[in-house]
Design a protein around this motif. Structure first.
Motif, PDB file in Angstrom:
ATOM      1  N   UNK A 107      -3.190  76.600   5.564  1.00  0.00           N
ATOM      2  CA  UNK A 107      -3.638  77.999   5.521  1.00  0.00           C
ATOM      3  C   UNK A 107      -5.147  78.080   5.747  1.00  0.00           C
ATOM      4  N   UNK A 108      -5.889  77.141   5.176  1.00  0.00           N
ATOM      5  CA  UNK A 108      -7.340  77.132   5.347  1.00  0.00           C
ATOM      6  C   UNK A 108      -7.708  76.950   6.817  1.00  0.00           C
ATOM      7  N   UNK A 109      -6.999  76.059   7.493  1.00  0.00           N
ATOM      8  CA  UNK A 109      -7.234  75.848   8.926  1.00  0.00           C
ATOM      9  C   UNK A 109      -6.935  77.120   9.713  1.00  0.00           C
ATOM     10  N   UNK A 110      -5.828  77.774   9.386  1.00  0.00           N
ATOM     11  CA  UNK A 110      -5.470  79.027  10.064  1.00  0.00           C
ATOM     12  C   UNK A 110      -6.537  80.099   9.855  1.00  0.00           C
ATOM     13  N   UNK A 113      -6.280  89.944  14.609  1.00  0.00           N
ATOM     14  CA  UNK A 113      -6.655  88.587  14.210  1.00  0.00           C
ATOM     15  C   UNK A 113      -7.283  88.578  12.824  1.00  0.00           C
ATOM     16  N   UNK A 114      -8.145  89.550  12.543  1.00  0.00           N
ATOM     17  CA  UNK A 114      -8.780  89.614  11.233  1.00  0.00           C
ATOM     18  C   UNK A 114      -7.763  89.937  10.142  1.00  0.00           C
ATOM     19  N   UNK A 140      -3.011  81.793   0.755  1.00  0.00           N
ATOM     20  CA  UNK A 140      -3.681  80.597   0.225  1.00  0.00           C
ATOM     21  C   UNK A 140      -3.967  80.780  -1.264  1.00  0.00           C
ATOM     22  N   UNK A 141      -4.458  81.945  -1.641  1.00  0.00           N
ATOM     23  CA  UNK A 141      -4.751  82.219  -3.051  1.00  0.00           C
ATOM     24  C   UNK A 141      -3.479  82.169  -3.893  1.00  0.00           C
ATOM     25  N   UNK A 142      -2.390  82.697  -3.337  1.00  0.00           N
ATOM     26  CA  UNK A 142      -1.120  82.679  -4.055  1.00  0.00           C
ATOM     27  C   UNK A 142      -0.659  81.231  -4.270  1.00  0.00           C
ATOM     28  N   UNK A 173      -6.839  87.646   6.925  1.00  0.00           N
ATOM     29  CA  UNK A 173      -6.796  88.159   5.551  1.00  0.00           C
ATOM     30  C   UNK A 173      -5.459  87.855   4.879  1.00  0.00           C
ATOM     31  N   UNK A 174      -4.372  87.961   5.637  1.00  0.00           N
ATOM     32  CA  UNK A 174      -3.053  87.605   5.096  1.00  0.00           C
ATOM     33  C   UNK A 174      -3.002  86.122   4.735  1.00  0.00           C
TER      34      UNK A 174
END
Length: 62
Positions: free
Chosen positions: A20-23, A43-44, A54-56, A48-49
Protein backbone atom coordinates in the motif's frame (compact mmCIF):
# COMPACT_ATOMS: atom_id res chain seq x y z
CA UNK A 1 -10.90 -7.41 23.04
CA UNK A 2 -7.37 -7.84 21.74
CA UNK A 3 -6.24 -10.90 19.84
CA UNK A 4 -2.67 -11.83 19.10
CA UNK A 5 -1.63 -12.57 15.55
CA UNK A 6 0.72 -15.33 14.55
CA UNK A 7 4.02 -14.93 12.69
CA UNK A 8 2.55 -15.67 9.25
CA UNK A 9 -0.23 -13.11 9.75
CA UNK A 10 2.35 -10.56 10.88
CA UNK A 11 4.46 -11.17 7.77
CA UNK A 12 1.39 -10.87 5.56
CA UNK A 13 0.39 -7.60 7.23
CA UNK A 14 3.88 -6.18 6.74
CA UNK A 15 3.80 -7.19 3.09
CA UNK A 16 0.37 -5.63 2.50
CA UNK A 17 1.30 -2.43 4.35
CA UNK A 18 4.47 -2.14 2.26
CA UNK A 19 2.51 -2.71 -0.94
CA UNK A 20 0.00 0.00 0.00
CA UNK A 21 2.87 2.37 0.80
CA UNK A 22 4.37 1.76 -2.64
CA UNK A 23 0.99 2.40 -4.28
CA UNK A 24 0.56 5.63 -2.34
CA UNK A 25 3.94 6.95 -3.46
CA UNK A 26 3.38 5.99 -7.10
CA UNK A 27 -0.16 7.39 -7.26
CA UNK A 28 0.91 10.67 -5.66
CA UNK A 29 3.82 10.97 -8.08
CA UNK A 30 1.55 10.26 -11.06
CA UNK A 31 -0.97 12.81 -9.78
CA UNK A 32 1.73 15.47 -9.42
CA UNK A 33 2.94 14.89 -12.97
CA UNK A 34 -0.51 14.64 -14.52
CA UNK A 35 -1.84 17.47 -16.68
CA UNK A 36 -5.44 16.28 -17.01
CA UNK A 37 -7.44 17.63 -14.03
CA UNK A 38 -9.92 14.73 -13.97
CA UNK A 39 -7.19 12.11 -14.07
CA UNK A 40 -5.18 14.04 -11.47
CA UNK A 41 -8.19 14.08 -9.13
CA UNK A 42 -8.81 10.37 -9.67
CA UNK A 43 -5.18 9.49 -8.94
CA UNK A 44 -5.18 11.57 -5.76
CA UNK A 45 -8.45 9.98 -4.62
CA UNK A 46 -6.94 6.54 -5.19
CA UNK A 47 -3.85 7.56 -3.20
CA UNK A 48 -6.10 8.71 -0.35
CA UNK A 49 -7.97 5.39 -0.43
CA UNK A 50 -4.66 3.52 -0.27
CA UNK A 51 -3.64 5.66 2.74
CA UNK A 52 -6.90 4.81 4.52
CA UNK A 53 -6.44 1.11 3.80
CA UNK A 54 -2.84 1.24 5.02
CA UNK A 55 -3.98 2.84 8.28
CA UNK A 56 -6.67 0.19 8.68
CA UNK A 57 -4.08 -2.56 8.20
CA UNK A 58 -1.72 -0.87 10.66
CA UNK A 59 -4.46 -0.86 13.28
CA UNK A 60 -4.16 -4.65 13.43
CA UNK A 61 -0.61 -4.22 14.74
CA UNK A 62 -1.75 -2.38 17.86
Amino acid sequence: MSQQINELELQNLRHMIGAHDTCIKKLETYAQQCQDPQLKQMLQADANDAKANKQKLMSFLQ
